[in-house]
Design a protein around this motif. Structure first.
Motif, mmCIF file in Angstrom:
data_model
loop_
_atom_site.group_PDB
_atom_site.id
_atom_site.type_symbol
_atom_site.label_atom_id
_atom_site.label_comp_id
_atom_site.label_asym_id
_atom_site.label_seq_id
_atom_site.Cartn_x
_atom_site.Cartn_y
_atom_site.Cartn_z
ATOM 1 N N ALA A 14 -58.213 3.718 1.342
ATOM 2 C CA ALA A 14 -57.614 3.719 2.685
ATOM 3 C C ALA A 14 -56.982 5.078 2.994
ATOM 4 O O ALA A 14 -57.100 5.590 4.121
ATOM 5 N N ILE A 15 -56.340 5.684 2.006
ATOM 6 C CA ILE A 15 -55.735 7.010 2.211
ATOM 7 C C ILE A 15 -56.848 8.028 2.485
ATOM 8 O O ILE A 15 -56.759 8.831 3.426
ATOM 9 N N ALA A 16 -57.907 7.979 1.680
ATOM 10 C CA ALA A 16 -59.014 8.932 1.844
ATOM 11 C C ALA A 16 -59.657 8.784 3.225
ATOM 12 O O ALA A 16 -59.997 9.777 3.882
ATOM 13 N N THR A 17 -59.803 7.541 3.677
ATOM 14 C CA THR A 17 -60.410 7.295 4.991
ATOM 15 C C THR A 17 -59.532 7.882 6.100
ATOM 16 O O THR A 17 -60.031 8.488 7.059
ATOM 17 N N ALA A 18 -58.207 7.705 5.959
ATOM 18 C CA ALA A 18 -57.281 8.266 6.955
ATOM 19 C C ALA A 18 -57.309 9.797 6.920
ATOM 20 O O ALA A 18 -57.335 10.456 7.963
ATOM 21 N N VAL A 19 -57.339 10.351 5.711
ATOM 22 C CA VAL A 19 -57.367 11.815 5.555
ATOM 23 C C VAL A 19 -58.659 12.382 6.173
ATOM 24 O O VAL A 19 -58.646 13.435 6.824
ATOM 25 N N ALA A 20 -59.765 11.654 5.979
ATOM 26 C CA ALA A 20 -61.064 12.127 6.469
ATOM 27 C C ALA A 20 -61.102 12.222 7.996
ATOM 28 O O ALA A 20 -61.903 12.963 8.561
ATOM 29 N N LYS A 21 -60.218 11.482 8.655
ATOM 30 C CA LYS A 21 -60.179 11.514 10.127
ATOM 31 C C LYS A 21 -59.513 12.775 10.654
ATOM 32 O O LYS A 21 -59.612 13.085 11.837
ATOM 33 N N SER A 22 -58.776 13.493 9.792
ATOM 34 C CA SER A 22 -58.041 14.666 10.253
ATOM 35 C C SER A 22 -58.993 15.842 10.465
ATOM 36 O O SER A 22 -59.733 16.220 9.558
ATOM 37 N N PRO A 23 -58.953 16.451 11.652
ATOM 38 C CA PRO A 23 -59.808 17.628 11.892
ATOM 39 C C PRO A 23 -59.419 18.824 11.020
ATOM 40 O O PRO A 23 -60.200 19.764 10.872
ATOM 41 N N LYS A 24 -58.227 18.758 10.411
ATOM 42 C CA LYS A 24 -57.773 19.874 9.562
ATOM 43 C C LYS A 24 -58.453 19.885 8.193
ATOM 44 O O LYS A 24 -58.408 20.868 7.479
ATOM 45 N N VAL A 25 -59.072 18.755 7.827
ATOM 46 C CA VAL A 25 -59.565 18.592 6.454
ATOM 47 C C VAL A 25 -61.065 18.838 6.386
ATOM 48 O O VAL A 25 -61.833 18.267 7.148
ATOM 49 N N ASP A 26 -61.484 19.722 5.455
ATOM 50 C CA ASP A 26 -62.926 19.868 5.295
ATOM 51 C C ASP A 26 -63.458 19.431 3.935
ATOM 52 O O ASP A 26 -64.675 19.334 3.754
ATOM 53 N N LYS A 27 -62.555 19.131 2.979
ATOM 54 C CA LYS A 27 -63.054 18.639 1.683
ATOM 55 C C LYS A 27 -62.019 17.698 1.061
ATOM 56 O O LYS A 27 -60.835 18.013 1.029
ATOM 57 N N ILE A 28 -62.475 16.541 0.565
ATOM 58 C CA ILE A 28 -61.572 15.592 -0.091
ATOM 59 C C ILE A 28 -62.109 15.301 -1.490
ATOM 60 O O ILE A 28 -63.288 14.984 -1.663
ATOM 61 N N TYR A 29 -61.209 15.423 -2.467
ATOM 62 C CA TYR A 29 -61.516 14.990 -3.828
ATOM 63 C C TYR A 29 -60.641 13.788 -4.147
ATOM 64 O O TYR A 29 -59.531 13.671 -3.621
ATOM 65 N N CYS A 30 -61.126 12.930 -5.033
ATOM 66 C CA CYS A 30 -60.278 11.830 -5.497
ATOM 67 C C CYS A 30 -60.442 11.681 -7.006
ATOM 68 O O CYS A 30 -61.557 11.623 -7.522
ATOM 69 N N ALA A 31 -59.307 11.646 -7.722
ATOM 70 C CA ALA A 31 -59.328 11.505 -9.184
ATOM 71 C C ALA A 31 -58.574 10.246 -9.587
ATOM 72 O O ALA A 31 -57.413 10.130 -9.230
ATOM 73 N N PRO A 32 -59.169 9.309 -10.331
ATOM 74 C CA PRO A 32 -60.592 9.308 -10.663
ATOM 75 C C PRO A 32 -61.474 8.727 -9.555
ATOM 76 O O PRO A 32 -62.677 8.867 -9.624
ATOM 77 N N GLY A 33 -60.878 8.067 -8.553
ATOM 78 C CA GLY A 33 -61.682 7.494 -7.468
ATOM 79 C C GLY A 33 -62.433 6.240 -7.887
ATOM 80 O O GLY A 33 -62.228 5.715 -8.992
ATOM 81 N N ASN A 34 -63.274 5.741 -6.987
ATOM 82 C CA ASN A 34 -64.144 4.598 -7.305
ATOM 83 C C ASN A 34 -65.389 4.700 -6.414
ATOM 84 O O ASN A 34 -65.497 5.621 -5.590
#
Ligand code: AMP
Ligand code: GLY
Length: 332
Positions: A14-34
């Motif tokens: 849910a955090i990654a999805t919200a972050v992905a909506k930001s026009p300021k963001v061009d790359k998202i990593y998640c550790a360890p993720g799923n």
């Protein structure tokens, strides 16, 4: 900008999805993720407790902002590690994450600063705890002091159950060192509501309310789970409840932490019970709830990056936090 999210649950998705909506963001990593998170971010095979590796990764990839989703790394001091390395990170330092990391601490804090909560005693001796149970009123609630995956709370209907509970937590160490100290608490009844908030050390902004379903089995007859489903908003979080909590709970908690030299920056999750005597705090968490984040964040109108940055910079007073006038549901 480049963002790293630490964790592997629905909350981090849910955090990654919200972050992905930001026009300021061009790359998202998640550790360890799923696997689900892999649809919006690049998953990195580093565990959430591998602080040195995470810091090295953030430096190597020139990460602009790291967001910690999970309780264990926060309580273990991951934010301090990132700050020492000169990296920007969203979440409370170790000395503030204790708000979730020690239930005995949070109960003492509430007592000292008159924040409404259930009556209680803390025990680090099983003999003393058992002696106390001889003359207690039942049902009664036992809580392991430390982190126990949301399962360290036992609701005991009889003295025998409670004695067994003390044995399980303190002697058999079902949750390891988390049970070295326990809280024995008055049993309360009422509706439960979860409220998430952003905090910058001084200012607190409440997100919308949510309702979590914790107890297993039909009719809530089973043990507590970490959370099996949730919806937002909660119809029981009325304006009256909101007003009461704004007056006696939210700012009071932030101010209490600051007064203790434990300035809190990040998310405070208030687990509230709406009792006949008014709302009382069941528990604090030092992070987004899971599954609550999954129903609260999709309803948020703001660019989440702006809110994270304001929490870090101490400028949350300048953010107008807004939510859609809709509803959201999640089944785990
Ligand atoms: P906690 O982790 O402290 O939120 O406890 C987990 C769950 O146990 C809560 O969501 C409640 O359902 C229940 N619980 C905790 N404390 C009490 C209490 N004092 N009285 C009744 N139920 C409680
Ligand atoms: N859903 C409760 C929690 O995140 O602790």
């Amino acid at each position: 900008m480049k963002v790293l999210i630490v964790g592997s649950g629905g909350r981090e998705h849910a955090i990654a999805t919200a972050v992905a909506k930001s026009p300021k963001v061009d790359k998202i990593y998640c550790a360890p993720g799923n696997a689900g998170i892999g649809q919006v971010a690049e998953c990195v095979n580093i565990g959430a407790m591998e602080f040195d590796k995470l810091v090295d990764f953030a430096k190597e990839k020139e990460i602009d902002l790291t967001v910690i989703g999970m309780d264990d790394p926060l309580v273990g001091g991951i934010v301090d590690k990132f700050e020492e390395a000169g990296l920007r990170v969203f979440g409370p330092r170790k000395n503030a994450a204790i708000l979730e990391g020690s239930k005995a601490f949070s109960k003492d804090l509430m007592k000292k600063y008159n924040i409404p909560t259930a009556g209680y005693e803390n025990f680090d001796s099983p003999e003393e705890a058992m002696k106390y149970l001889e003359t207690s009123k039942y049902p009664i609630v036992l809580k392991a002091d430390g982190l126990a995956l949301g399962k360290g709370v036992l609701i005991c209907n009889t003295k025998e159950e409670a004695m067994d509970g003390v044995k399980e937590l303190m002697l058999d160490k079902k949750f390891g060192n988390a049970g070295n100290t326990i809280v024995i608490e008055e049993f309360m009844t009422g509706r439960e509501v979860s409220v998430l908030s952003f905090v910058d050390g001084k200012t607190i902004k409440i997100m919308t309310s949510a309702q979590d379903h914790k107890r297993a089995k039909d009719g809530d007859q089973g043990l507590n789970t970490g959370g099996m489903g949730t919806f937002s908003p909660s119809p029981f979080y009325t304006e009256e409840v909101d007003e009461f909590c704004k007056k006696y709970v939210y700012q009071a908690t932030v101010d209490a932490m600051a007064a203790e030299g434990r300035e809190f920056k990040g998310v405070i999750f208030f687990g509230l019970m709406l009792t006949e005597d008014g709302p009382k705090v069941l528990e604090y968490n030092a992070r987004f709830g899971d599954p609550e984040a999954q129903v609260v964040l999709p309803r948020m109108k703001n660019d989440i990056i702006d809110v994270f940055e304001a929490c870090i910079d101490g400028t949350l007073d300048q953010i107008d936090l807004q939510f859609e006038d809709n509803a959201c549901v999640c089944v785990v």
